[in-house]
Each structure stands twice: as structure tokens, then as C-alpha cells.
Design a protein around this motif. Structure first.
Motif, PDB file in Angstrom:
ATOM      1  N   ALA A 153      23.508  -0.403   5.002  1.00 45.28           N
ATOM      2  CA  ALA A 153      22.678  -0.066   3.846  1.00 45.28           C
ATOM      3  C   ALA A 153      21.210  -0.390   4.093  1.00 45.28           C
ATOM      4  N   LEU A 154      20.949  -1.376   4.960  1.00 46.36           N
ATOM      5  CA  LEU A 154      19.583  -1.796   5.229  1.00 46.36           C
ATOM      6  C   LEU A 154      19.060  -1.159   6.505  1.00 46.36           C
ATOM      7  N   CYS A 155      17.744  -1.008   6.579  1.00 47.48           N
ATOM      8  CA  CYS A 155      17.126  -0.445   7.772  1.00 47.48           C
ATOM      9  C   CYS A 155      17.204  -1.456   8.920  1.00 47.48           C
ATOM     10  N   SER A 156      16.805  -1.023  10.105  1.00 50.02           N
ATOM     11  CA  SER A 156      16.927  -1.866  11.291  1.00 50.02           C
ATOM     12  C   SER A 156      16.017  -3.075  11.226  1.00 50.02           C
ATOM     13  N   CYS A 157      15.025  -3.049  10.369  1.00 46.72           N
ATOM     14  CA  CYS A 157      14.138  -4.195  10.205  1.00 46.72           C
ATOM     15  C   CYS A 157      14.682  -5.159   9.150  1.00 46.72           C
ATOM     16  N   CYS A 158      14.992  -4.653   7.968  1.00 46.46           N
ATOM     17  CA  CYS A 158      15.458  -5.522   6.880  1.00 46.46           C
ATOM     18  C   CYS A 158      16.784  -6.197   7.187  1.00 46.46           C
ATOM     19  N   ARG A 159      17.638  -5.534   7.973  1.00 38.01           N
ATOM     20  CA  ARG A 159      18.967  -6.118   8.209  1.00 38.01           C
ATOM     21  C   ARG A 159      18.900  -7.380   9.054  1.00 38.01           C
ATOM     22  N   GLN A 160      17.758  -7.661   9.668  1.00 30.59           N
ATOM     23  CA  GLN A 160      17.639  -8.872  10.471  1.00 30.59           C
ATOM     24  C   GLN A 160      17.047 -10.038   9.675  1.00 30.59           C
ATOM     25  N   THR A 161      16.857  -9.848   8.380  1.00 29.25           N
ATOM     26  CA  THR A 161      16.460 -10.959   7.515  1.00 29.25           C
ATOM     27  C   THR A 161      17.713 -11.597   6.950  1.00 29.25           C
ATOM     28  N   GLU A 162      17.945 -12.850   7.308  1.00 25.11           N
ATOM     29  CA  GLU A 162      19.143 -13.578   6.875  1.00 25.11           C
ATOM     30  C   GLU A 162      18.982 -14.214   5.503  1.00 25.11           C
ATOM     31  N   VAL A 163      17.816 -14.767   5.249  1.00 28.03           N
ATOM     32  CA  VAL A 163      17.587 -15.535   4.026  1.00 28.03           C
ATOM     33  C   VAL A 163      16.284 -15.086   3.390  1.00 28.03           C
ATOM     34  N   ILE A 164      16.337 -14.818   2.091  1.00 28.05           N
ATOM     35  CA  ILE A 164      15.132 -14.491   1.341  1.00 28.05           C
ATOM     36  C   ILE A 164      14.939 -15.548   0.249  1.00 28.05           C
ATOM     37  N   PRO A 165      13.726 -15.695  -0.252  1.00 28.36           N
ATOM     38  CA  PRO A 165      13.514 -16.699  -1.314  1.00 28.36           C
ATOM     39  C   PRO A 165      14.182 -16.278  -2.614  1.00 28.36           C
ATOM     40  N   THR A 166      14.462 -17.231  -3.466  1.00 25.10           N
ATOM     41  CA  THR A 166      15.040 -16.902  -4.763  1.00 25.10           C
ATOM     42  C   THR A 166      14.080 -16.010  -5.539  1.00 25.10           C
ATOM     43  N   LEU A 167      14.614 -14.941  -6.123  1.00 26.32           N
ATOM     44  CA  LEU A 167      13.768 -13.978  -6.814  1.00 26.32           C
ATOM     45  C   LEU A 167      13.623 -14.284  -8.293  1.00 26.32           C
ATOM     46  N   GLU A 168      14.131 -15.436  -8.715  1.00 28.06           N
ATOM     47  CA  GLU A 168      13.948 -15.838 -10.105  1.00 28.06           C
ATOM     48  C   GLU A 168      12.481 -16.151 -10.402  1.00 28.06           C
TER      49      GLU A 168
END
Length: 363
Positions: free
Chosen positions: A81-96
Motif C-alpha cells: 500500500a505504501l510507496c518504496s520510500c514510505c514503506r521504509q519508515t518503521e516508526v512515526i510520531p504520535t499524530l494526536e
């Protein structure tokens, strides 16, 4: 960065655009074709490509269609579902926290620019699926009160970035506190991935001895070297041998700093060439010339023939607009030698060599 045009109306568009300002259609970047394309967006299924230049069937990255922090496309038959760039991001900050969505978007935008450059140079960027032990992945972490500090760094393919670096005011405060002449989000990505490619290309690629002859012996105690650097400051003669004060702290950091500047240089020259801008480095001063002319030159000569005049022009232009130098660095001969060595290592990795590019970079 090359120039792009809308595949429907042929108006200029930019790498970060999600819509054409001229005709209003949705835009998406096709990484396999290094092109921006126009699409008729669809709520489900592949998007309809517009214009004759678009081939294949495409769907938007899930981070495009959902949180809108990406503008890359994915082949319609790709199960990911993710592009070849985004799929290599394991952890993102909380979006709250509302600001964190902005910081995440800025982090991904910088990473996409990094990946564009790596793809242009022909450098592999395997993820964990291709290399379970050292595949590239990214963690965008937020420091919390009472928790462990979040340090931007690299460890065995995992690049961690403190999301505070995406806050312009915070990053500038850190730059000032550390006495740095330059600090940017993209620069962090370029530096940290330099550590990854040291492992992949130098340590594993047979370049250790020539590397040590130029940069020093990386077997020197790393923790002790950094402790000394932060306690006593850099060696007094660092400007004559290193691209930055931090580069003088340890041979690993010298490589990563030099690698980051190599990417600064090649990306800036690529942009200038695609815009048709060339500054003659001769004594007669700036002059218009064939933008592809410098592509035929060896990299060290390209540095002196094209990059030094361009960086001086950029600094002068920035001062004219009331800002400081955009490239506040000096390149003594030892640094030119190191940058040339980085270019040799990159070309050895079966990638596109600058001197092998077509005479007209816009082809």
C-alpha cells in the motif's frame, strides 16, 4: 533535481506538487520513471493517467490518499500500500499532537529528496525484506519528558531522527547552541545515510585501505573521540583538512560529513544543469554556457569548474535577498580529495557516473 512538467498541460511542476497549478489535475511522482505525472484521482482502484507520457497503471501511496504526507505513486499491481520510500519508515510520531503531523510530513519530504538522489546515482537502498539484518529503515521519534533522550543517528541500517529537527525554530536554536554554520533536515538524512553506505560500500567494498589513507583509521575509539571533541572542541587546524569541525572528531564522522556534502554538490549541480544554468569558473567571471558541458569532466575538475562558481553565486544571491550564505563552507585540497574519493566509491557501485551521463542532462 531535474525539472518536471505536467503530463497533461506541459506546464512546469515541482517535485513536491500534488496538483498542477495550471490545469488543476492531481499529480504523482513515478519513482521508476523519475517523472511527475497527471492523474484523474479515483476514490478506489487505480488512478487514470492523463497525457501520452505516462505508461503503466498506478495507485497513490497510502500516505498520499490518507494522511497526505506523500505524493509518490505505486504500481497498481504492487500488493504494497505504501510507496518504496514510505514503506521504509518503521516508526512515526504520535499524530494526536497537531504539530507532529507537520513534522512527519517534513521528514518524509526530506527522505523523498534523499531517495531521489540515491536513485539518480544508482545506489541500492534495500529494506528489511531484501536485507533482514541491515536493511534501511527509519524511526522518527519524539523526546518525552522524563524519557530517554532521542539522538539522531544510524545503527546497522536503522536511521533515527528526532522529530524536533523538523521544527525550524528548534533546529535553528540547536544550530546556534552548537556553533554550526549550517543545519538542515535534508542534511541530517544525507549525513546519517552516509554511515550506512560506509558499511555497504567502503567496509564491504574493498575500499578500506584507500579510505584510511585519506580519512584516518576508523578503529580509533569512537566514544572516546566524540567525548574529546565535545569536551575540548575540534583540533585547531581543522579548516585546512576537514569540511566541518564535526568531521574532525573521528574518521567515521569525516566520511559521513563528506558524503553529505557530496550529495549536496551533485544534487545542486543536477538542478543547475537542468535549469540551464552554468557559471564559468574562469577569470573572466560568470558566463552562459552549455549546461551539459561540465558533465564531460572528471569529478574533481567538476568541483572546481562548476561547483565553486555556483556556490559563490548562490551565496551572493542569498546575501542580496538579506540572508546568510546558503553554503558557508570552504573546500581545501584535502576535502576536494575526499569528495573525489566518495565519487570513486559511488561509481564503483555499478551506478551512473557523472562523466557517463548524456551531454544534455535534460534527455
Amino acid at each position: 533535481m531535474k525539472t518536471f512538467r505536467c503530463s497533461q498541460c506541459d506546464q512546469p511542476v515541482y517535485f513536491e506538487n500534488t496538483a498542477c497549478a495550471a490545469c488543476g489535475v492531481a499529480l504523482g511522482y513515478l519513482p521508476s520513471e523519475a517523472a511527475m505525472a497527471a492523474f484523474e484521482a479515483a476514490p478506489e482502484g487505480p488512478w487514470k493517467a492523463l497525457g501520452k507520457r505516462v505508461t503503466g497503471k498506478w495507485k497513490p501511496c497510502a500516505n498520499y490518499a490518507g494522511p497526505q504526507v506523500c505524493n509518490w505513486m505505486v504500481p497498481a499491481d504492487d500488493p504494497a500500500a505504501l510507496c518504496s520510500c514510505c514503506r521504509q519508515t518503521e516508526v512515526i510520531p504520535t499524530l494526536e499532537k497537531p504539530d507532529n503531523r507537520l513534522y512527519w510530513a517534513r521528514l518524509e519530504a526530506a527522505k523523498r529528496r534523499l531517495y531521489y538522489a540515491l536513485d539518480t546515482l544508482g545506489l541500492d537502498r534495500p529494506g528489511l525484506a531484501e536485507d533482514p539484518e541491515r536493511g534501511l529503515r527509519f524511526q522518527f521519534l519524539e523526546a518525552v519528558e522524563g524519557g530517554d533522550p532521542v539522538l539522531t543517528g544510524h545503527d546497522s541500517g536503522c536511521i533515527t531522527v528526532n522529530i524536533a529537527e523538523a521544527d525550524d525554530a528548534e533546529r535553528e536554536a540547536r544550530r546556534t547552541a552548537m556553533g554550526e554554520p549550517y543545519r538542515s533536515l535534508l542534511g541530517h538524512f544525507r549525513h546519517e545515510i552516509g554511515h550506512y553506505y560506509w558499511d555497504a560500500l567502503v567496509a564491504q567494498g574493498g575500499w578500506l585501505e584507500p579510505y584510511r589513507a585519506l580519512f584516518g583509521d576508523e578503529r580509533a575509539d569512537y566514544a572516546k573521540a566524540l567525548e574529546t571533541h565535545y569536551r575540548d572542541g575540534p583540533r585547531p587546524d581543522w579548516p585546512a583538512h576537514f569540511i566541518s569541525a564535526y568531521a574532525a572528531s573521528h574518521p567515521w564522522e569525516d566520511w559521513a560529513e563528506t558524503w553529505a556534502h557530496y550529495l549536496h554538490v551533485v544534487d545542486a549541480l543536477d538542478t543547475a544543469d537542468h535549469w540551464g544554468l552554468h557559471l564559468d569558473g574562469s577569470a573572466e567571471g560568470p558566463a552562459a554556457a552549455d549546461p551539459g558541458e561540465s558533465f564531460s569532466k572528471p569529478f574533481r575538475e567538476r568541483l572546481t569548474f562548476a561547483w565553486l562558481p555556483l556556490s559563490r553565486f548562490l551565496n551572493s544571491m542569498s546575501r542580496s535577498l538579506g540572508h546568510g550564505d546558503v553554503y558557508p563552507f570552504v573546500l581545501p585540497d584535502p576535502v576536494l580529495d575526499k569528495l573525489t574519493f566518495v565519487d570513486e566509491v559511488v561509481r564503483s557501485a555499478h551506478c551512473v557516473a557523472w562523466r557517463d551521463w548524456p551531454s544534455d542532462p535534460r534527455e
